[in-house]
Design a protein around this motif. Structure first.
Motif, PDB file in Angstrom:
ATOM      1  N   ASP A 203      15.275  66.697 -90.906  1.00 23.63           N
ATOM      2  CA  ASP A 203      14.328  67.476 -91.706  1.00 23.63           C
ATOM      3  C   ASP A 203      15.004  68.675 -92.369  1.00 23.63           C
ATOM      4  OD1 ASP A 203      12.307  65.762 -91.008  1.00 23.63           O
ATOM      5  OD2 ASP A 203      11.581  66.998 -89.347  1.00 23.63           O
ATOM      6  N   GLU A 204      15.967  69.288 -91.654  1.00 20.84           N
ATOM      7  CA  GLU A 204      16.641  70.458 -92.205  1.00 20.84           C
ATOM      8  C   GLU A 204      17.446  70.105 -93.454  1.00 20.84           C
ATOM      9  OE1 GLU A 204      16.866  69.313 -89.180  1.00 20.84           O
ATOM     10  OE2 GLU A 204      16.181  70.836 -87.752  1.00 20.84           O
ATOM     11  N   LEU A 205      18.027  68.903 -93.466  1.00 19.05           N
ATOM     12  CA  LEU A 205      18.792  68.469 -94.628  1.00 19.05           C
ATOM     13  C   LEU A 205      17.867  68.191 -95.807  1.00 19.05           C
ATOM     14  CD1 LEU A 205      21.494  67.782 -95.845  1.00 19.05           C
ATOM     15  CD2 LEU A 205      21.414  65.548 -94.722  1.00 19.05           C
ATOM     16  N   LEU A 222      19.637  78.039 -96.141  1.00 17.33           N
ATOM     17  CA  LEU A 222      19.567  76.745 -95.464  1.00 17.33           C
ATOM     18  C   LEU A 222      20.932  76.068 -95.403  1.00 17.33           C
ATOM     19  CD1 LEU A 222      16.238  75.360 -96.994  1.00 17.33           C
ATOM     20  CD2 LEU A 222      16.595  76.252 -94.685  1.00 17.33           C
ATOM     21  N   ALA A 223      21.720  76.229 -96.445  1.00 21.73           N
ATOM     22  CA  ALA A 223      23.059  75.646 -96.455  1.00 21.73           C
ATOM     23  C   ALA A 223      23.926  76.272 -95.365  1.00 21.73           C
ATOM     24  CB  ALA A 223      23.710  75.846 -97.824  1.00 21.73           C
ATOM     25  N   ASP A 229      25.429  76.646 -88.101  1.00 20.39           N
ATOM     26  CA  ASP A 229      24.667  76.506 -86.860  1.00 20.39           C
ATOM     27  C   ASP A 229      24.632  75.057 -86.376  1.00 20.39           C
ATOM     28  OD1 ASP A 229      24.191  79.172 -87.204  1.00 20.39           O
ATOM     29  OD2 ASP A 229      22.112  78.950 -87.868  1.00 20.39           O
ATOM     30  N   GLN A 230      24.491  74.120 -87.312  1.00 19.48           N
ATOM     31  CA  GLN A 230      24.372  72.715 -86.925  1.00 19.48           C
ATOM     32  C   GLN A 230      25.656  71.919 -87.128  1.00 19.48           C
ATOM     33  OE1 GLN A 230      20.804  70.661 -88.092  1.00 19.48           O
ATOM     34  NE2 GLN A 230      19.691  72.556 -88.451  1.00 19.48           N
ATOM     35  N   PRO A 311      33.154  74.611 -95.936  1.00 20.12           N
ATOM     36  CA  PRO A 311      31.824  75.260 -95.953  1.00 20.12           C
ATOM     37  C   PRO A 311      31.643  76.180 -97.160  1.00 20.12           C
ATOM     38  CG  PRO A 311      32.741  75.317 -93.747  1.00 20.12           C
ATOM     39  CD  PRO A 311      33.840  74.858 -94.654  1.00 20.12           C
ATOM     40  N   VAL A 312      32.727  76.853 -97.569  1.00 16.56           N
ATOM     41  CA  VAL A 312      32.655  77.753 -98.725  1.00 16.56           C
ATOM     42  C   VAL A 312      32.380  76.956 -99.994  1.00 16.56           C
ATOM     43  CG1 VAL A 312      33.940  79.381-100.168  1.00 16.56           C
ATOM     44  CG2 VAL A 312      34.154  79.478 -97.680  1.00 16.56           C
TER      45      VAL A 312
END
Length: 327
Positions: A203-205, A222-223, A229-230, A311-312
């Protein structure tokens, strides 16, 4: 003459005209009509730009007398005025024993060709409407019963939500369920269905993809959560976002073509079916094309074309998409 879809295989006409918004059902019916009849018939599938092939084959005398020709024209809705006149001429002069199947999925009802074919005598005409979710579920349950596959109630709902209106995709999915079940007759749960659909994501994606599609600043937050975190894999995020942006572009294209059901035509699945209309209003077609270029650039950087941390790259991509700037 107007014919119900259920009666198409029972009634024979020299020419059939199939039109409407349910492209999958239309294509399926056309193939059924093409396959039925004389097993020795020559069978053709052509585009509207290849009508000369139909004319040549239908008049081919053969070495041992006249040969039978069944021809399926796939995209009559795209016919130019000249091609439309050629098609009307063919439809009005189908020789005995031959068969012409004219398909016009999503045709504009104002199109002259459409009006003229509907006015023709001796043509089997059938309109295919997109079924509502209830009717689709009834049809889908029939396919499962025939295949000997059983689904738990919530698994059924999951499948119907993601496949509603996509008959060809649903048939292939039923086949995958058969392979998985292998005749065991076990009631399959939602987890199995989601995995076999290959269209389930956390759901988060989905929330992140939607926030990007709506160009909300929340998308950046959210990103960061997904990445830090995930520990979500960057390539997975990019793949799902790429799918969403392609869906938006295809949806806008089908809207511009006057499709009666652009979400179905664009093969929108999953939660995006409920949000695509609002999301598409946010973007111009040129912006969506630019967004896809940004996704390609991000993919190159993730694969080593940049010294940036992965991630960046995803955080910068998110910011660029919602702001309309470059990475």
């Amino acid at each position: 003459m107007k014919v119900a879809a259920s009666q198409l295989r029972l009634l024979e006409y020299p020419c059939y005209y199939l039109y409407g918004a349910d492209q999958d059902a239309l294509a399926e019916a056309a193939e059924d009509i093409l396959a039925a009849g004389d097993p020795e018939a020559q069978r053709l599938r052509v585009d509207v730009s290849e009508l000369h092939m139909v004319e040549e084959e239908s008049r081919n005398r053969g070495l041992f007398g006249p040969s039978i020709c069944y021809a399926l024209v796939r995209n009559a809705e795209a016919a130019t005025p000249k091609q439309g006149e050629h098609l009307l001429k063919l439809a009005a002069s189908v020789e005995s024993g031959n068969r012409l199947i004219v398909c016009a999925p999503g045709v504009d009802w104002k199109k002259a060709l459409h009006k003229k074919v509907l006015a023709m005598q001796g043509v089997g005409q059938c309109e295919f409407f997109v079924p509502d979710e209830h009717r689709f579920q009834h049809w889908f349950e029939q396919q499962l019963q025939i295949a000997g596959v059983r689904l738990h109630e919530d698994a059924m709902q999951c499948a119907v939500e993601q496949l509603s209106g996509l008959r060809l995709a649903a048939r292939k999915f039923v086949q995958r369920l058969q392979w998985y079940d292998h005749g065991a007759g076990v009631v399959l749960d939602r987890k199995v269905v989601a995995a076999l659909l290959g269209e389930h994501m956390p759901d988060e994606l989905e929330d992140w993809c939607h926030a990007v599609a709506m160009r909300q600043t929340l998308a950046v937050t959210l990103a960061i959560r997904l990445l830090r975190d995930q520990q979500m894999a960057e390539v997975k995020m990019l793949a799902w976002l790429g799918t969403r942006m392609q869906q938006l572009l295809m949806y806008r294209w089908h809207v511009s073509k006057g499709s009666a059901n652009p979400a179905q035509s664009a093969r929108i699945f999953g939660p995006a079916r409920k949000t695509i209309v609002k999301e598409a209003d946010i973007w111009k077609p040129s912006e969506l094309v630019a967004a896809l270029h940004l996704l390609t650039e991000a993919e190159k950087r993730l694969k080593g074309a940049s010294v940036e941390d992965k991630p960046v790259v995803m955080e910068r991509l998110t910011l660029a998409l919602i702001s309309g700037e470059t990475m």
